[in-house]
Design a protein around this motif. Structure first.
Motif, PDB file in Angstrom:
ATOM      1  N   TRP A 166      81.037 -51.640  14.603  1.00 53.17           N
ATOM      2  CA  TRP A 166      80.469 -50.304  14.420  1.00 53.17           C
ATOM      3  C   TRP A 166      81.223 -49.267  15.247  1.00 53.17           C
ATOM      4  O   TRP A 166      81.701 -49.533  16.345  1.00 53.17           O
ATOM      5  N   TYR A 167      81.301 -48.025  14.637  1.00 55.59           N
ATOM      6  CA  TYR A 167      81.980 -46.903  15.285  1.00 55.59           C
ATOM      7  C   TYR A 167      81.103 -45.654  15.147  1.00 55.59           C
ATOM      8  O   TYR A 167      80.251 -45.567  14.258  1.00 55.59           O
ATOM      9  N   SER A 168      81.364 -44.680  16.005  1.00 56.15           N
ATOM     10  CA  SER A 168      80.644 -43.411  15.899  1.00 56.15           C
ATOM     11  C   SER A 168      81.437 -42.372  15.123  1.00 56.15           C
ATOM     12  O   SER A 168      80.974 -41.249  14.927  1.00 56.15           O
ATOM     13  N   SER A 169      82.632 -42.750  14.656  1.00 56.53           N
ATOM     14  CA  SER A 169      83.480 -41.836  13.893  1.00 56.53           C
ATOM     15  C   SER A 169      83.982 -42.529  12.640  1.00 56.53           C
ATOM     16  O   SER A 169      84.299 -43.725  12.668  1.00 56.53           O
ATOM     17  N   LEU A 176      82.039 -49.683  19.155  1.00 55.86           N
ATOM     18  CA  LEU A 176      80.839 -49.553  19.974  1.00 55.86           C
ATOM     19  C   LEU A 176      80.315 -50.930  20.372  1.00 55.86           C
ATOM     20  O   LEU A 176      80.297 -51.861  19.564  1.00 55.86           O
ATOM     21  N   THR A 180      75.135 -50.575  22.964  1.00 57.51           N
ATOM     22  CA  THR A 180      75.143 -49.110  22.994  1.00 57.51           C
ATOM     23  C   THR A 180      73.853 -48.569  22.384  1.00 57.51           C
ATOM     24  O   THR A 180      73.457 -48.970  21.280  1.00 57.51           O
ATOM     25  N   THR A 183      71.732 -42.968  18.971  1.00 60.23           N
ATOM     26  CA  THR A 183      71.409 -41.556  19.155  1.00 60.23           C
ATOM     27  C   THR A 183      70.774 -41.019  17.895  1.00 60.23           C
ATOM     28  O   THR A 183      71.286 -41.243  16.786  1.00 60.23           O
ATOM     29  N   LEU A 186      72.516 -39.346  14.492  1.00 62.88           N
ATOM     30  CA  LEU A 186      73.961 -39.570  14.573  1.00 62.88           C
ATOM     31  C   LEU A 186      74.367 -40.608  13.526  1.00 62.88           C
ATOM     32  O   LEU A 186      73.683 -41.621  13.351  1.00 62.88           O
ATOM     33  N   TYR A 188      76.677 -43.581  12.012  1.00 59.45           N
ATOM     34  CA  TYR A 188      77.481 -44.685  12.502  1.00 59.45           C
ATOM     35  C   TYR A 188      78.237 -45.304  11.323  1.00 59.45           C
ATOM     36  O   TYR A 188      77.748 -45.318  10.190  1.00 59.45           O
TER      37      TYR A 188
END
Length: 195
Positions: A166-169, A176, A180, A183, A186, A188
């Motif tokens: 998983w990534y936030s971008s 991630l 983590t 949020t 947000l 993912y």
């Protein structure tokens, strides 16, 4: 010549019983009627039937893999210079045996390499099976809901497995950690490990 299975009376040879190499076969006509001995020579070559094997670094390639996959070609004798063929759908260079997974259709393919004929020896063909795999993303809900009091983390997102990161971008970046904290509101993004 030593190494050549030659019948001294009839002049016949047995190639399969002979050692590969170049030979000079001589025939002697004995002296007769006042004429001297006559010797005539002929050259011949026994060519070894080549042995050959083909393989690739892997039997499975993901279709999204745009890197060319080179063949591993080994053998003995005159095994180089042959051609590669496969069933339709595989992006295969017929001269080098290189496979382009991203240009191929998903499926199982038999890659065959055939040597050139040489020295009256027949062609030799060998095969190897490769599979082009279409990546399938596991199902996931676009919106996932959690209770704030549960302190949700990346490990709570679905799907979740050892093959998913998983990534936030959407462009990737640093993966991630499963610990983590999530949020609110947000997005993912997940990637699946390539084959």
């Amino acid at each position: 010549s030593s190494g050549l299975d030659l019948n001294a009376t009839s002049g016949s040879i047995i190639p399969s019983n002979s050692i590969p190499g170049n030979y000079v076969v001589s025939y002697t006509v004995p002296a007769t009627g006042g004429c001297g001995t006559v010797v005539v020579n002929t050259n011949l070559t026994i060519t070894a039937l080549p042995t050959v094997n083909i393989s690739y670094s892997n039997s499975f390639f993901c279709k999204i893999n745009s890197q060319n996959q080179n063949v591993i070609l080994t053998g003995t004798g005159l095994y180089l210079g042959g051609t590669f063929t496969s069933s339709p759908g595989l992006s295969l260079n017929p001269n080098t045996g290189t496979i382009n997974p991203s240009g191929s259709s998903p499926g199982n393919y038999t890659v065959t390499y055939t040597t050139l004929s040489s020295g009256n020896c027949p062609n030799v063909s060998v095969s190897n099976i490769v599979t082009i795999v279409e990546p399938v993303l596991p199902p996931a809900d676009a919106f996932q809901f959690f209770c704030a009091s549960d302190n949700p983390t990346i490990s709570d997102l679905l799907p979740n497995s050892a093959q998913i990161t998983w990534y936030s971008s959407s462009s990737g970046g640093s993966p991630l950690s499963l610990t983590t904290s999530l949020t609110n509101n947000l997005s993912y993004y997940a990637t699946v490990t390539d084959l």
